[in-house]
Design a protein around this motif. Structure first.
Motif, PDB file in Angstrom:
ATOM      1  N   SER A 162     -18.748 -14.292 -41.897  1.00 33.86           N
ATOM      2  CA  SER A 162     -19.168 -15.708 -41.873  1.00 33.86           C
ATOM      3  C   SER A 162     -20.100 -16.091 -43.015  1.00 33.86           C
ATOM      4  CB  SER A 162     -19.904 -16.022 -40.572  1.00 33.86           C
ATOM      5  OG  SER A 162     -19.175 -15.613 -39.489  1.00 33.86           O
ATOM      6  N   SER A 170     -27.490 -15.979 -38.639  1.00 27.87           N
ATOM      7  CA  SER A 170     -27.165 -14.565 -38.889  1.00 27.87           C
ATOM      8  C   SER A 170     -28.371 -13.692 -38.568  1.00 27.87           C
ATOM      9  CB  SER A 170     -26.770 -14.355 -40.357  1.00 27.87           C
ATOM     10  OG  SER A 170     -25.675 -15.177 -40.666  1.00 27.87           O
ATOM     11  N   GLY A 197     -24.799 -30.367 -34.746  1.00 32.75           N
ATOM     12  CA  GLY A 197     -23.995 -30.554 -33.533  1.00 32.75           C
ATOM     13  C   GLY A 197     -23.747 -32.030 -33.281  1.00 32.75           C
ATOM     14  N   TRP A 247     -30.653 -23.259 -25.775  1.00 36.72           N
ATOM     15  CA  TRP A 247     -30.994 -22.048 -26.551  1.00 36.72           C
ATOM     16  C   TRP A 247     -32.470 -22.058 -26.945  1.00 36.72           C
ATOM     17  CZ3 TRP A 247     -29.453 -20.881 -32.279  1.00 36.72           C
ATOM     18  CH2 TRP A 247     -29.343 -19.510 -32.494  1.00 36.72           C
TER      19      TRP A 247
END
Ligand code: HEM
Length: 227
Positions: free
Chosen positions: A27, A62, A107, A127
């Motif tokens: 990614s 990441s 988002g 989250w």
């Protein structure tokens, strides 16, 4: 001598780590070129900061994914608690908090339709809240609470991988239905795949986690009622 259970607990982290590393290795590189043409998400919209925010999100995401694996490694936690504390701070402040805050913005602007938009926004908020709650519990030495909230947080972090697995499943199931179910409308099909994968990717693992956490709670002793 170690029991088989102890060995399994100690080493199940290895496949998880390999999957996380493979995900990041796939990614991250296109975004490190800072070339918008290599983005896997369309970035040509009116919001000029979209692409830099996307790059930042992928880098921090990441970091969250890789440090999440370290945090749930029982051997590292018990043998090197200091390392656990340090990587924990990296997980929260150089991973989840920036990736989640940016994920919230991205988002809300997603080009993949309203269903995944709702999923991304709710996921980003959950989250952040779950992770900060777990971090505060750790700072206050409420260790049982810290453990439960951080398990939820790591499950949500790993949901980026389950999300992609669901996407593959729905591509296999729905692409052959392009002309029937979707009347040839490719955009609608892509939005449906994104929406289904988004919601299933995090809600199901979170439900299973809640069920496991409940099952592990000590059962309340039965009280004999006598008259
Ligand atoms: C769990 C909360 C997360 C949320 C709400 C979130 C949200 C988003 C959003 C909205 C996008 C833009 C694409 C779209 O509109 O769908 C995106 C892209 C991306 N995110 Fe996240 N993300 C999260 C976690 C992560 C994590 C932990 C990683 C780990 C590396 C990650 C990696 C990526 C990548 C690589 C992209 C670019 C798309 C691609 O190249 O496949 N995200 N994310």
């Amino acid at each position: 001598m170690r029991t088989p259970y102890a060995l399994v607990r100690r080493w199940t982290i290895v496949p998880l780590f390999l999957v996380a590393i493979a995900f990041v290795a796939f990614s991250l590189p296109p975004y490190l070129t800072f070339d918008p043409a290599r983005s896997r998400v369309p970035v040509g919209g009116a919001f000029r900061a979209y692409y830099p925010l996307l790059v930042a999100h992928v880098v921090f995401g990441s970091m969250a994914l890789l440090t999440a694996c370290l945090q749930i490694w029982p051997w590292l936690r018990s043998r090197y608690p200091d390392v656990h504390r340090r990587t924990g701070r990296i997980y929260v402040f150089a991973g989840v908090v920036p990736a989640g805050a940016i994920g919230l913005v991205l988002g809300a602007l997603t080009p993949f339709g309203p269903v995944i938009r709702a999923s991304n926004v709710v996921l980003a908020v959950v989250w952040l809240v779950v992770t900060i709650t777990g971090y505060r519990a750790g700072r206050q030495y409420r260790l049982a609470d810290h453990r439960r909230w951080m398990i939820r947080s790591v499950v949500l972090t790993l949901s980026i991988i389950t999300n992609r697995i669901w996407a593959v499943v729905w591509v296999i199931v729905l692409v052959p239905q392009l002309q029937t179910t979707f009347g040839g409308n490719e955009a609608l099909m892509i939005q449906t795949i994104a929406g289904l994968s988004g919601w299933l990717g995090w809600v199901l693992p979170l439900l299973v986690t809640e069920w496991c956490l409940d099952a592990r709670r000590a059962p309340t002793p039965a009280v004999a009622v006598t008259t």
